[in-house]
Design an enzyme around this catalytic site. Sequence first.
Site, PDB file in Angstrom:
ATOM      1  N   THR A   1       0.849  -1.299  -0.030  1.00 47.66           N
ATOM      2  CA  THR A   1      -0.033   0.223  -0.004  1.00 47.66           C
ATOM      3  C   THR A   1       0.763   1.240   0.119  1.00 47.66           C
ATOM      4  OG1 THR A   1      -0.083  -0.090   2.237  1.00 47.66           O
ATOM      5  CG2 THR A   1      -2.002  -1.078   1.207  1.00 47.66           C
TER       6      THR A   1
ATOM      7  N   THR B   1       1.180   4.582   1.666  1.00 52.28           N
ATOM      8  CA  THR B   1       2.121   5.022   2.810  1.00 52.28           C
ATOM      9  C   THR B   1       3.129   4.014   3.227  1.00 52.28           C
ATOM     10  OG1 THR B   1       0.171   6.485   3.274  1.00 52.28           O
ATOM     11  CG2 THR B   1       1.878   6.122   5.099  1.00 52.28           C
ATOM     12  N   CYS B   2       2.739   2.782   3.339  1.00 50.20           N
ATOM     13  CA  CYS B   2       3.503   1.836   3.681  1.00 50.20           C
ATOM     14  C   CYS B   2       4.964   1.588   3.162  1.00 50.20           C
ATOM     15  CB  CYS B   2       2.536   0.552   3.926  1.00 50.20           C
ATOM     16  SG  CYS B   2       1.103   0.625   4.766  1.00 50.20           S
ATOM     17  N   SER B   3       4.519   1.600   1.647  1.00 51.25           N
ATOM     18  CA  SER B   3       5.739   1.274   0.699  1.00 51.25           C
ATOM     19  C   SER B   3       6.554   2.078   0.416  1.00 51.25           C
ATOM     20  CB  SER B   3       5.153   0.531  -0.360  1.00 51.25           C
ATOM     21  OG  SER B   3       4.429  -0.663  -0.333  1.00 51.25           O
TER      22      SER B   3
END
Length: 182
Positions: A53, A55-57
Amino acid sequence: MQTGATLPQVTFQTRVRDDSIGGDNPFRWDVKTTADFFAGKRVVLFALPGAFTPTCSTFQLPGFENGFADFQAQGIDEIYCLSVNDAFVMNQWAKAQGLKNVKIIPDGSGEFTRRVGMLVRKDNLGFGLRSWRYAAIVNDGKIEAWFEEPGLADNHGEDPYGVSSPETVLNWLVEANAEVAA
């Protein structure tokens, strides 16, 4: 969770490379426990809604990966990334991200996430049950510091990010270590 609380004892279904298997998919199941990851170590644990996803990546995982040496300098032994994704997804995400420092923890069933009070519904995004975004400093299985994004709720319309960022967690460690040294 609160500072001083002990992490719940659960098992995690992981997949590890085993070249003795051979073939195109030389991986085997490897059951790990909370103690395997956290006993006798001071670690950063951060959790996020999903592998791959935005923001996570783009921010959270790369920030912890690239800042690993800074965390080690503050007394951190390991950095773990946990998500309510299965081991296959987490392994492919780690590979796609080129991880060398951060280790992944697949919480495919969401049991650990549920027991720390961070399991939320993300049906509004088609995700189902996922982790709310948070980070923690964990010392020998006990919560030393907790960094939870605001607004914990099912089907939250936004994805708050900042409280659990690598910068925030590292700043807390620097300040805590400065207080101890003073």
